[in-house]
Design a protein around this motif. Sequence first.
Motif, PDB file in Angstrom:
ATOM      1  N   SER A  47      36.724  46.670  23.361  1.00  0.00           N
ATOM      2  CA  SER A  47      36.723  46.903  21.895  1.00  0.00           C
ATOM      3  C   SER A  47      36.632  45.571  21.163  1.00  0.00           C
ATOM      4  O   SER A  47      36.708  45.536  20.008  1.00  0.00           O
ATOM      5  CB  SER A  47      38.311  47.402  21.675  1.00  0.00           C
ATOM      6  N   GLY A  48      36.352  44.493  21.894  1.00  0.00           N
ATOM      7  CA  GLY A  48      35.873  43.209  21.293  1.00  0.00           C
ATOM      8  C   GLY A  48      36.976  42.242  20.950  1.00  0.00           C
ATOM      9  O   GLY A  48      36.937  41.247  20.405  1.00  0.00           O
ATOM     10  N   ASP A  49      38.345  42.741  21.573  1.00  0.00           N
ATOM     11  CA  ASP A  49      39.474  41.848  21.223  1.00  0.00           C
ATOM     12  C   ASP A  49      39.765  41.205  22.500  1.00  0.00           C
ATOM     13  O   ASP A  49      40.832  40.291  22.531  1.00  0.00           O
ATOM     14  CB  ASP A  49      40.598  42.633  20.990  1.00  0.00           C
ATOM     15  N   PHE A  50      39.127  40.996  23.609  1.00  0.00           N
ATOM     16  CA  PHE A  50      39.186  39.979  24.859  1.00  0.00           C
ATOM     17  C   PHE A  50      37.965  39.829  25.426  1.00  0.00           C
ATOM     18  O   PHE A  50      37.048  40.557  25.353  1.00  0.00           O
ATOM     19  CB  PHE A  50      40.102  40.861  25.563  1.00  0.00           C
ATOM     20  N   ALA A  51      37.891  38.551  26.081  1.00  0.00           N
ATOM     21  CA  ALA A  51      36.852  38.303  26.646  1.00  0.00           C
ATOM     22  C   ALA A  51      36.403  38.939  28.029  1.00  0.00           C
ATOM     23  O   ALA A  51      37.440  38.899  29.040  1.00  0.00           O
ATOM     24  CB  ALA A  51      36.782  36.715  27.059  1.00  0.00           C
TER      25      ALA A  51
ATOM     26  N   ARG B 294      34.910  38.003  30.636  1.00  0.00           N
ATOM     27  CA  ARG B 294      34.929  37.067  31.617  1.00  0.00           C
ATOM     28  C   ARG B 294      36.268  36.868  32.038  1.00  0.00           C
ATOM     29  O   ARG B 294      36.417  36.435  33.313  1.00  0.00           O
ATOM     30  CB  ARG B 294      34.132  35.800  31.448  1.00  0.00           C
ATOM     31  N   GLU B 295      37.129  37.307  31.227  1.00  0.00           N
ATOM     32  CA  GLU B 295      38.607  36.897  31.861  1.00  0.00           C
ATOM     33  C   GLU B 295      39.101  38.053  32.260  1.00  0.00           C
ATOM     34  O   GLU B 295      40.609  37.966  32.773  1.00  0.00           O
ATOM     35  CB  GLU B 295      39.245  36.517  30.575  1.00  0.00           C
ATOM     36  N   CYS B 296      38.633  39.244  32.427  1.00  0.00           N
ATOM     37  CA  CYS B 296      39.351  40.457  32.935  1.00  0.00           C
ATOM     38  C   CYS B 296      39.520  40.375  34.475  1.00  0.00           C
ATOM     39  O   CYS B 296      40.658  40.804  34.888  1.00  0.00           O
ATOM     40  CB  CYS B 296      38.481  41.575  32.687  1.00  0.00           C
ATOM     41  N   PHE B 297      38.521  39.673  35.135  1.00  0.00           N
ATOM     42  CA  PHE B 297      39.071  39.552  36.600  1.00  0.00           C
ATOM     43  C   PHE B 297      40.124  38.808  36.966  1.00  0.00           C
ATOM     44  O   PHE B 297      40.955  39.032  37.648  1.00  0.00           O
ATOM     45  CB  PHE B 297      37.839  39.210  37.484  1.00  0.00           C
ATOM     46  N   PRO B 298      40.101  37.316  36.382  1.00  0.00           N
ATOM     47  CA  PRO B 298      41.294  36.717  36.631  1.00  0.00           C
ATOM     48  C   PRO B 298      42.294  37.260  36.081  1.00  0.00           C
ATOM     49  O   PRO B 298      43.647  37.027  36.864  1.00  0.00           O
ATOM     50  CB  PRO B 298      40.862  35.352  35.818  1.00  0.00           C
ATOM     51  N   TYR B 299      42.481  37.923  35.125  1.00  0.00           N
ATOM     52  CA  TYR B 299      43.782  38.441  34.568  1.00  0.00           C
ATOM     53  C   TYR B 299      44.287  39.467  35.479  1.00  0.00           C
ATOM     54  O   TYR B 299      45.285  39.767  35.823  1.00  0.00           O
ATOM     55  CB  TYR B 299      43.590  39.179  33.272  1.00  0.00           C
ATOM     56  N   SER B 300      43.269  40.319  36.177  1.00  0.00           N
ATOM     57  CA  SER B 300      43.448  41.571  37.071  1.00  0.00           C
ATOM     58  C   SER B 300      44.120  40.798  38.411  1.00  0.00           C
ATOM     59  O   SER B 300      44.944  41.400  38.819  1.00  0.00           O
ATOM     60  CB  SER B 300      42.440  42.239  37.341  1.00  0.00           C
ATOM     61  N   VAL B 301      43.450  39.760  38.735  1.00  0.00           N
ATOM     62  CA  VAL B 301      44.039  39.119  39.792  1.00  0.00           C
ATOM     63  C   VAL B 301      45.499  38.685  39.769  1.00  0.00           C
ATOM     64  O   VAL B 301      46.373  38.921  40.648  1.00  0.00           O
ATOM     65  CB  VAL B 301      43.404  37.903  40.480  1.00  0.00           C
TER      66      VAL B 301
ATOM     67  N   VAL C 184      44.393  47.625  30.241  1.00  0.00           N
ATOM     68  CA  VAL C 184      44.615  47.122  29.178  1.00  0.00           C
ATOM     69  C   VAL C 184      43.718  46.074  28.711  1.00  0.00           C
ATOM     70  O   VAL C 184      42.844  46.015  27.904  1.00  0.00           O
ATOM     71  CB  VAL C 184      45.913  46.653  28.737  1.00  0.00           C
ATOM     72  N   SER C 185      43.682  45.203  29.787  1.00  0.00           N
ATOM     73  CA  SER C 185      42.511  44.085  29.504  1.00  0.00           C
ATOM     74  C   SER C 185      41.150  44.583  29.402  1.00  0.00           C
ATOM     75  O   SER C 185      40.364  44.056  28.548  1.00  0.00           O
ATOM     76  CB  SER C 185      42.575  43.260  30.864  1.00  0.00           C
ATOM     77  N   LEU C 186      40.704  45.564  30.255  1.00  0.00           N
ATOM     78  CA  LEU C 186      39.367  45.933  30.108  1.00  0.00           C
ATOM     79  C   LEU C 186      39.079  46.858  28.849  1.00  0.00           C
ATOM     80  O   LEU C 186      38.308  46.625  28.053  1.00  0.00           O
ATOM     81  CB  LEU C 186      39.019  46.851  31.210  1.00  0.00           C
ATOM     82  N   GLY C 187      40.027  47.418  28.417  1.00  0.00           N
ATOM     83  CA  GLY C 187      40.079  48.324  27.097  1.00  0.00           C
ATOM     84  C   GLY C 187      40.218  47.251  25.977  1.00  0.00           C
ATOM     85  O   GLY C 187      38.943  47.639  25.031  1.00  0.00           O
ATOM     86  N   LEU C 188      40.833  46.470  25.853  1.00  0.00           N
ATOM     87  CA  LEU C 188      40.753  45.314  24.870  1.00  0.00           C
ATOM     88  C   LEU C 188      39.209  44.609  24.910  1.00  0.00           C
ATOM     89  O   LEU C 188      38.713  44.249  23.746  1.00  0.00           O
ATOM     90  CB  LEU C 188      41.788  44.237  24.698  1.00  0.00           C
ATOM     91  N   ALA C 189      38.654  44.395  25.887  1.00  0.00           N
ATOM     92  CA  ALA C 189      37.457  43.826  26.177  1.00  0.00           C
ATOM     93  C   ALA C 189      36.304  44.579  25.574  1.00  0.00           C
ATOM     94  O   ALA C 189      35.344  44.233  25.068  1.00  0.00           O
ATOM     95  CB  ALA C 189      36.991  43.299  27.577  1.00  0.00           C
TER      96      ALA C 189
END
Length: 236
Positions: free
Chosen positions: A79-83, A85-92, A72-77
């Motif tokens: 589509s332009g709705d999420f940064a 650079r924040e995908c990795f810390p969110y995944s962790v 979900v984090s990657l999909g939103l990134a």
Amino acid sequence: MSEPLWRRLAAEALATALLLATVVGSTIMGTTLAPNNPALALLVTSTSTGGMLFVLISAFGPVSGAHINPIVSLGLAASGDFAWRECFPYSVAQVTGAIIGIWAAHAMFELPVLQLSATARDSFGMWLSEAVATFGLLLVVLGCVARRPAAIAGAVGLYIAAAYWFTASSSFANPAMTLARAFTATAAGIRLADVAGWIVAQSLGAFAAFLVARLLWPRLTAASEPLAAESLRTPA
């Protein structure tokens, strides 16, 4: 998002922990109370998980987006709705929370906290199920973000509750959850050797969902950006 990153990561970890405690705990409870009735045991887990997703997205969405899922984090990134650079810390945070949630479920039922799964899940049907389940989940998320962001919590909860029943894999649709469930020897587990194949299948399903979403909602980013700043606190 207006919240500082540390607070959002804490919310993601906590939400994911509560989700996995629900998945594993309800599986233990269902198989204990209905050892000879797998359909009833699955009903217990699917309704518990779907309901908990609705609650978690509603409660944690305003803080972190309640992605609870790296896909979900990657999909939103994308589509332009999420940064990005924040995908990795969110995944962790999501993986960490998922493992803690499983340990909490083990402790609540007085099982050994540290476990490894021996449940083999390496068939073509399982891989296809995870691709389809993830495709549907991300498509639901992106569709709601584009047109009905207020419906995300209910839509995701109902989708996952249903996907438990129509997929052979019982719809993990979440790489963080998949990895974490290698650390439970309960019926909710997956053998560690099978995790990579599932994550590949989930990634392919997510990529297909993103392409379809761009066709169905071609102005996905433009339509959702005003909403993202306020209520696109998405799920997982």
